[in-house]
Design a protein around this motif. Structure first.
Motif, PDB file in Angstrom:
ATOM      1  N   LEU B  92       0.821  -1.206   0.000  1.00  0.00           N
ATOM      2  CA  LEU B  92       0.000   0.000   0.000  1.00  0.00           C
ATOM      3  C   LEU B  92       0.857   1.259   0.000  1.00  0.00           C
ATOM      4  CD1 LEU B  92      -3.033  -0.534   2.342  1.00  0.00           C
ATOM      5  CD2 LEU B  92      -3.014   0.484   0.082  1.00  0.00           C
ATOM      6  N   ILE B  93       1.902   1.229   0.803  1.00  0.00           N
ATOM      7  CA  ILE B  93       2.786   2.395   0.874  1.00  0.00           C
ATOM      8  C   ILE B  93       3.431   2.632  -0.488  1.00  0.00           C
ATOM      9  CG2 ILE B  93       5.006   3.154   1.801  1.00  0.00           C
ATOM     10  CD1 ILE B  93       4.107   2.107   4.496  1.00  0.00           C
ATOM     11  N   ILE B  94       3.913   1.538  -1.086  1.00  0.00           N
ATOM     12  CA  ILE B  94       4.550   1.669  -2.405  1.00  0.00           C
ATOM     13  C   ILE B  94       3.538   2.210  -3.415  1.00  0.00           C
ATOM     14  CG2 ILE B  94       5.653   0.430  -4.288  1.00  0.00           C
ATOM     15  CD1 ILE B  94       7.439   0.581  -1.936  1.00  0.00           C
ATOM     16  N   ALA B  95       2.294   1.725  -3.330  1.00  0.00           N
ATOM     17  CA  ALA B  95       1.282   2.177  -4.284  1.00  0.00           C
ATOM     18  C   ALA B  95       1.050   3.680  -4.145  1.00  0.00           C
ATOM     19  CB  ALA B  95      -0.020   1.417  -4.065  1.00  0.00           C
ATOM     20  N   THR B  96       0.983   4.177  -2.900  1.00  0.00           N
ATOM     21  CA  THR B  96       0.747   5.619  -2.769  1.00  0.00           C
ATOM     22  C   THR B  96       1.993   6.408  -3.187  1.00  0.00           C
ATOM     23  OG1 THR B  96       1.320   5.587  -0.416  1.00  0.00           O
ATOM     24  CG2 THR B  96      -0.997   5.399  -0.961  1.00  0.00           C
ATOM     25  N   ILE B  97       3.170   5.827  -2.982  1.00  0.00           N
ATOM     26  CA  ILE B  97       4.379   6.500  -3.480  1.00  0.00           C
ATOM     27  C   ILE B  97       4.325   6.565  -5.003  1.00  0.00           C
ATOM     28  CG2 ILE B  97       6.872   6.302  -3.758  1.00  0.00           C
ATOM     29  CD1 ILE B  97       7.033   5.241  -0.931  1.00  0.00           C
ATOM     30  N   ALA B  98       3.894   5.456  -5.613  1.00  0.00           N
ATOM     31  CA  ALA B  98       3.776   5.428  -7.074  1.00  0.00           C
ATOM     32  C   ALA B  98       2.814   6.527  -7.540  1.00  0.00           C
ATOM     33  CB  ALA B  98       3.287   4.056  -7.532  1.00  0.00           C
ATOM     34  N   VAL B  99       1.679   6.630  -6.845  1.00  0.00           N
ATOM     35  CA  VAL B  99       0.707   7.666  -7.213  1.00  0.00           C
ATOM     36  C   VAL B  99       1.327   9.057  -7.058  1.00  0.00           C
ATOM     37  CG1 VAL B  99      -1.448   8.747  -6.512  1.00  0.00           C
ATOM     38  CG2 VAL B  99      -1.307   6.273  -6.693  1.00  0.00           C
ATOM     39  N   SER B 100       2.120   9.230  -5.997  1.00  0.00           N
ATOM     40  CA  SER B 100       2.714  10.554  -5.786  1.00  0.00           C
ATOM     41  C   SER B 100       3.642  10.903  -6.949  1.00  0.00           C
ATOM     42  CB  SER B 100       3.456  10.603  -4.455  1.00  0.00           C
ATOM     43  OG  SER B 100       4.732  10.024  -4.556  1.00  0.00           O
ATOM     44  N   PHE B 101       4.384   9.896  -7.436  1.00  0.00           N
ATOM     45  CA  PHE B 101       5.234  10.147  -8.610  1.00  0.00           C
ATOM     46  C   PHE B 101       4.390  10.561  -9.812  1.00  0.00           C
ATOM     47  CE2 PHE B 101       8.879   7.988  -6.646  1.00  0.00           C
ATOM     48  CZ  PHE B 101       9.904   8.761  -7.142  1.00  0.00           C
ATOM     49  N   MET B 102       3.284   9.835 -10.012  1.00  0.00           N
ATOM     50  CA  MET B 102       2.446  10.133 -11.180  1.00  0.00           C
ATOM     51  C   MET B 102       1.885  11.552 -11.097  1.00  0.00           C
ATOM     52  SD  MET B 102       0.540   6.446 -11.435  1.00  0.00           S
ATOM     53  CE  MET B 102      -0.506   6.816 -12.820  1.00  0.00           C
ATOM     54  N   ILE B 103       1.364  11.909  -9.905  1.00  0.00           N
ATOM     55  CA  ILE B 103       0.793  13.249  -9.765  1.00  0.00           C
ATOM     56  C   ILE B 103       1.868  14.307  -9.988  1.00  0.00           C
ATOM     57  CG2 ILE B 103      -0.323  14.861  -8.175  1.00  0.00           C
ATOM     58  CD1 ILE B 103      -1.545  12.488  -6.744  1.00  0.00           C
ATOM     59  N   LYS B 104       3.033  14.057  -9.365  1.00  0.00           N
ATOM     60  CA  LYS B 104       4.095  15.050  -9.478  1.00  0.00           C
ATOM     61  C   LYS B 104       4.517  15.207 -10.938  1.00  0.00           C
ATOM     62  CE  LYS B 104       7.544  14.946  -6.391  1.00  0.00           C
ATOM     63  NZ  LYS B 104       8.892  14.670  -5.899  1.00  0.00           N
ATOM     64  N   GLY B 105       4.555  14.069 -11.642  1.00  0.00           N
ATOM     65  CA  GLY B 105       4.916  14.130 -13.064  1.00  0.00           C
ATOM     66  C   GLY B 105       3.934  14.996 -13.833  1.00  0.00           C
ATOM     67  N   VAL B 106       2.651  14.783 -13.590  1.00  0.00           N
ATOM     68  CA  VAL B 106       1.629  15.548 -14.313  1.00  0.00           C
ATOM     69  C   VAL B 106       1.725  17.030 -13.950  1.00  0.00           C
ATOM     70  CG1 VAL B 106      -0.846  15.928 -14.564  1.00  0.00           C
ATOM     71  CG2 VAL B 106       0.059  13.597 -14.505  1.00  0.00           C
ATOM     72  N   VAL B 107       1.846  17.298 -12.630  1.00  0.00           N
ATOM     73  CA  VAL B 107       1.905  18.698 -12.197  1.00  0.00           C
ATOM     74  C   VAL B 107       3.133  19.380 -12.796  1.00  0.00           C
ATOM     75  CG1 VAL B 107       2.181  20.220 -10.220  1.00  0.00           C
ATOM     76  CG2 VAL B 107       0.582  18.309 -10.107  1.00  0.00           C
ATOM     77  N   ARG B 108       4.278  18.697 -12.735  1.00  0.00           N
ATOM     78  CA  ARG B 108       5.498  19.304 -13.252  1.00  0.00           C
ATOM     79  C   ARG B 108       5.353  19.626 -14.736  1.00  0.00           C
ATOM     80  NH1 ARG B 108      10.350  19.065 -10.899  1.00  0.00           N
ATOM     81  NH2 ARG B 108       9.982  17.098  -9.853  1.00  0.00           N
ATOM     82  N   THR B 109       4.755  18.679 -15.462  1.00  0.00           N
ATOM     83  CA  THR B 109       4.555  18.916 -16.893  1.00  0.00           C
ATOM     84  C   THR B 109       3.624  20.107 -17.120  1.00  0.00           C
ATOM     85  OG1 THR B 109       4.739  16.524 -17.128  1.00  0.00           O
ATOM     86  CG2 THR B 109       4.059  17.745 -19.074  1.00  0.00           C
ATOM     87  N   SER B 110       2.610  20.243 -16.235  1.00  0.00           N
ATOM     88  CA  SER B 110       1.663  21.349 -16.397  1.00  0.00           C
ATOM     89  C   SER B 110       2.310  22.708 -16.130  1.00  0.00           C
ATOM     90  CB  SER B 110       0.472  21.181 -15.452  1.00  0.00           C
ATOM     91  OG  SER B 110       0.064  19.852 -15.391  1.00  0.00           O
ATOM     92  N   TYR B 111       3.380  22.734 -15.323  1.00  0.00           N
ATOM     93  CA  TYR B 111       4.064  24.006 -15.101  1.00  0.00           C
ATOM     94  C   TYR B 111       4.591  24.536 -16.419  1.00  0.00           C
ATOM     95  CZ  TYR B 111       4.162  24.234  -9.978  1.00  0.00           C
ATOM     96  OH  TYR B 111       3.821  24.354  -8.660  1.00  0.00           O
ATOM     97  N   GLY B 112       4.929  23.587 -17.295  1.00  0.00           N
ATOM     98  CA  GLY B 112       5.380  23.953 -18.637  1.00  0.00           C
ATOM     99  C   GLY B 112       6.495  24.974 -18.596  1.00  0.00           C
ATOM    100  N   THR B 113       6.285  26.080 -19.282  1.00  0.00           N
ATOM    101  CA  THR B 113       7.353  27.076 -19.413  1.00  0.00           C
ATOM    102  C   THR B 113       7.323  28.101 -18.291  1.00  0.00           C
ATOM    103  OG1 THR B 113       5.843  28.338 -20.800  1.00  0.00           O
ATOM    104  CG2 THR B 113       7.425  26.918 -21.927  1.00  0.00           C
ATOM    105  N   ARG B 114       6.459  27.860 -17.315  1.00  0.00           N
ATOM    106  CA  ARG B 114       6.342  28.814 -16.224  1.00  0.00           C
ATOM    107  C   ARG B 114       7.592  28.868 -15.362  1.00  0.00           C
ATOM    108  NH1 ARG B 114       0.673  29.550 -16.230  1.00  0.00           N
ATOM    109  NH2 ARG B 114       0.213  27.451 -16.945  1.00  0.00           N
TER     110      ARG B 114
END
Lengths: 320, 290, 270
Positions: B92-114
């Motif tokens: 379960l812990i690993i799964a939530t860590i995995a999710v945190s990576f996914m969210i962070k990836g999406v958020v970072r990409t959304s920052y784009g050129t900001r």
């Protein structure tokens, strides 16, 4: 002992993989040698973490701190005290093992999340010390470390360091393989699954935990020294939470309580991060997705998947 | 100076408390430590920033952002928790860590050129209030007040409403809860939704006094996790008190000993507390059973 | 006859409730002792106290000539007290053979350096361990299960493996916690025969906690009756115990209180 078909194939793959690693430094660019070197160090770190987390089931996450202690001790002894790398390196590893023993002491009383947070706190405090003891460590900007002195060895330093890492990895795999296929290894698994039953079988839980922390610290300490001479630089950011989480992912992806898993998990993660280096958001998403799929469908990681289809490839727990 | 530090410590601590409360709700209710909680916090801050930057009022942005993170929490429940509800803690812990990576990836990409750091528009001017000689940042005042009000509301919700009681029942014994006709799956959705709501709320409250950046989740996660552990991890009140203690101690140490100590103040306390009390300040003791 | 195990005024309380209240008894070496009592009377607690999982609040425990009251629990195992559990506690990542080898921890320290470098001395030790574990599996008659994993077994097989793990090191005292729980009648007979052989052929002192009264009555020479944490009968023959009106009252009282017609049922107690 006779080997069946999957076992022969695995052995063949291991030999082939090793052969590739041995000849690689002469076939590829220096940069790729560097990447492979980091990969090898990551495998050692994954094994070190797997010993504590996978085999003995302790939620302790202090390994990057041990790695940092190994690196800084080696680096400072070499640059400040003019020690030879060959003495400074094992000294750093021994120090990391000694500190591992100290960290084991609270671990004797704490379990689960509480053990996790106290070890994470330890990582943060060690990292903070690297960052703020500027007079000694150079703070956030870190410091350079020279190549080890390879004497009259007729190969360039980068390759020599690479082979040193490879030899260390082979030594680590050999030793850990011996340890986990022994009474010691079986008592670790007993700790992980049935901690209350262990003492009633005559297992000294305290001594066993201390031993596994020291061992894990020793491996991480050696890996830290290698990391420093591979990068020729020590940067406190390399011993922080992010690395900790990445190493955790290596173990989970490859498979807990499995050497093969540590090797595969660390290799895949390292290569993935390397390939997607330019696209940080993308690699984070990719790693997350791969990890999530793995843990949902194969809770015991890639190694678990392999064992499921080829039961004879299960890691041995006794080898008379 | 003492009272200035105390005031900012309470403000900061109430944020830690809110984030920790979200983690403890999920832990108590669903027996899972949500390591993606920090990313939920960061996502809320970023969404809030996008909305305010596009001209929305602070409070409207706050509402929309926490709505988004509530949905995010529900998605985490469906995608990572439900398939693993009976798996080991580590999975379960690993799964939530995995999710945190996914969210962070999406958020970072959304920052784009900001760029990596963006500045959240402040709600108020930076000129502090002076009450009885104590300097208080207006922002801190709002932040602390909203956080405390939300904690009280949440406490009432948990203790008094039907849904709150259902969540309590499921956290006590999910099989028994299912037997008496509670829709356990739905309650899990609630738990994850509310847990994330609390994290998101803290994110938007905190954003105006810090920068907003893709990696802001990790350090708040660790601090709040520590606050929750300090409080005992299975105690709602403990999470809030643990958060406040962390905040106050951090501010005091950085005020009197130097800002460099701010980052580790809480963790030194954690180590000391756990050495004396292995289950935190208010945690229930684990029972050994053979 | 020497006493294998002596309890003197042993008490233990959890949160103010006395689980064992001033329990004194003596089990002579070589005896097969049964302990019965209604649910919640403290039988498993008694075993946990003897194997030192719980520290006693008052009293003393002696194992042959040693006072083990304050010993760490692994030391008690190393001095020859092994046990099984109500809920079978095998390590599922290990095979049956390896689970049994775990039982040999009680007899040896692990030479870490020898293991790490695979010295010939260590390999001999490991070979001996394999041989002894196989012999024990043969003694019980389950050598065909040696390479199965813990979680691939039936309930009855798990119990036999756990017994094998407990006797592989030839303990002086064996504590069995409800070995018949959840088993069919045929299986119970097999367990009874096995316990008799462990006691008779291997000369192990056995303390058997059991709910299946027939098993205890037919198997044990002496029986202790525990009611509400107190020893009602310190040591009686099966017939004495059966005819003791106080024992009957204790069981009936519980049955009446629960509104059941029959005697003690299955239950679990911490």
């Amino acid at each position: 002992m006779t080997l069946d078909r999957p076992q022969r194939i695995l052995r063949l793959a291991a030999v082939a993989g090793l052969a590739v690693l041995v000849v690689a430094p002469w076939m590829v660019s220096l940069y790729k040698v560097h990447v492979l070197n980091v990969l090898i160090i990551n495998i050692i770190m994954a094994i070190s973490l797997n010993l504590i987390m996978g085999y003995s089931g302790q939620f302790a996450k202090a390994n990057v701190a041990f790695m940092g202690l190994g690196a800084y001790t080696m680096g400072l002894l070499v640059t400040r005290a003019d020690w030879s790398f060959w003495i400074a390196w094992p000294t750093g590893a021994l120090l990391a093992a000694a500190v591992g023993t100290l960290v084991a002491l609270p671990a004797l009383r704490l379990r689960g999340l509480y053990l996790a947070i106290i070890t994470i706190s330890f990582v943060l405090i060690v990292h903070w010390t690297f960052l703020h003891a500027r007079f000694l460590t150079g703070g956030a900007s870190g410091f350079s470390v020279p190549h080890p002195n390879y004497g009259g060895l007729p190969i360039p330093n980068t390759q020599a360091t690479y082979y040193l890492s490879l030899l260390t990895l082979l030594g680590a795999i050999w030793m850990v393989r011996n340890l986990v296929a022994s009474g010691f290894g079986r008592s670790l698994l007993c700790l992980a699954e049935q901690e209350l039953v262990a003492p009633a079988l005559g297992i000294n839980v305290y001594a066993t935990k201390i031993a596994v922390f020291a061992l894990s610290g020793l491996l991480a300490g050696f890996a830290g020294g290698l990391h420093a001479v591979t990068l020729q630089f020590i940067d406190p950011q390399n011993f922080w939470l992010l690395q900790l989480v990445i190493q955790l992912c290596m173990v989970a992806l490859g498979g807990v309580a499995s050497l093969l898993g540590s090797v595969l998990g660390a290799s895949i993660m390292t290569l993935l991060i390397e390939v997607l280096r330019a696209f940080k958001g993308l690699w984070e998403f990719a790693i997350g997705a791969i990890l999530l799929v793995t843990i949902v469908f194969f809770p015991r990681g890639i190694a678990g998947l392999i064992e499921h289809f080829f039961p004879t490839l299960r890691e041995r727990r006794h080898r008379p | 100076m003492f009272f200035d530090l105390l005031a900012s410590g309470i403000a900061l601590g109430s944020i830690y408390g809110l984030v920790a409360l979200g983690m403890v709700v999920v832990y108590k209710g669903a027996r899972a430590v949500n390591f993606a909680h920090g990313e939920v916090f960061a996502t809320a801050a970023f969404i809030g920033y996008l909305l305010t930057a596009n001209g929305l009022d602070y409070w409207a942005a706050l509402l929309l952002a926490i709505l988004a993170t509530t949905i995010l929490g529900i998605l985490i429940e469906r995608g990572a928790y439900r398939p693993l509800a009976d798996a080991s803690d580590l999975s379960l812990i690993i799964a939530t860590i995995a999710v945190s990576f996914m969210i962070k990836g999406v958020v970072r990409t959304s920052y784009g050129t900001r760029g990596d750091f963006v500045v959240y528009p402040p709600i108020f001017s930076f000129e502090p209030l002076i009450i009885q000689g104590v300097f208080i940042q207006r922002q801190h005042l709002v932040l602390g007040t909203v956080a405390v009000v939300c904690m009280i509301l949440f406490g009432l919700f948990f203790a008094l409403t039907r849904h709150g009681k259902m969540m309590q029942a499921v956290s006590e014994d999910k099989d028994a809860a299912a037997l008496v006709g509670i829709n356990v799956r739905l309650v899990f959705l609630w738990i994850w939704g509310i847990g994330s709501l609390l994290g998101g709320l803290a994110g938007v409250l905190m954003a105006p006094i810090t920068l907003v950046y893709p990696d802001m989740g990790l350090s708040i996660l660790v601090k709040s996790f520590a606050a929750a552990v300090l409080g005992g991890f299975d105690s709602l009140a403990g999470a809030v008190i643990g958060g406040l203690l962390m905040g106050i101690f951090e501010q005091m140490l950085s005020g009197y000993a130097g800002t460099m100590f701010q980052d580790i103040a809480g963790f030194s306390v954690i180590i000391l507390v756990l050495l004396v009390r292995p289950s935190g300040l208010f945690g229930s003791k684990e029972q050994t059973r053979v | 006859m020497t006493a294998a195990l002596t309890l003197q005024g042993v008490s233990i309380s959890f949160g103010g409730i006395l689980a064992l209240d001033n329990v004194s008894c003596e089990v002579p070496a070589g005896q097969l002792r049964g302990i019965i009592g209604p649910n919640g009377s403290g039988k498993t607690t008694l075993l946990n106290v003897i194997s030192r999982i719980y520290p006693v609040s008052a009293g003393a425990i002696r194992l042959f000539d040693d006072d083990i009251t304050r010993w760490p629990n692994h030391a008690v195992a190393r001095h020859g007290v092994m046990r099984t559990y109500q809920r079978v506690a095998l390590v599922n990542q290990l095979t049956v053979l390896e689970n049994v080898m775990l039982g040999l921890h009680a007899t040896r320290t692990q030479p870490l350096l020898g293991i790490a470098f695979r010295t010939s001395g260590y390999r001999r030790l490991e070979r001996e361990a394999v041989d002894r574990s196989r012999e024990t599996l043969e003694f019980i008659g389950i050598e065909h299960l040696a390479d199965r994993k813990g979680d691939e077994l039936s309930g009855g097989q798990m119990r036999l493996v756990e017994i094998a793990r407990a006797i592989v090191a030839r303990p002086r005292v064996l504590l069995l916690d409800e070995p018949a729980a959840g088993l069919s009648l045929v299986r119970i007979d097999e367990i009874a025969a096995l316990v008799r052989r462990i006691n008779g052929e291997l000369g192990v002192t056995v303390i058997l906690v059991e709910h299946v009264l027939n098993l205890v009555m037919s198997l044990c020479e002496r029986i202790s009756v525990l009611v509400s944490g107190q020893l009602l009968v310190e040591s009686g023959s099966p017939s004495e115990v059966q005819e003791d009106p106080r024992v009957r009252e204790a069981y009936l009282g519980q049955a009446r209180a629960r509104g059941h017609g029959h005697g003690p049922g299955k239950g679990d107690e911490a």
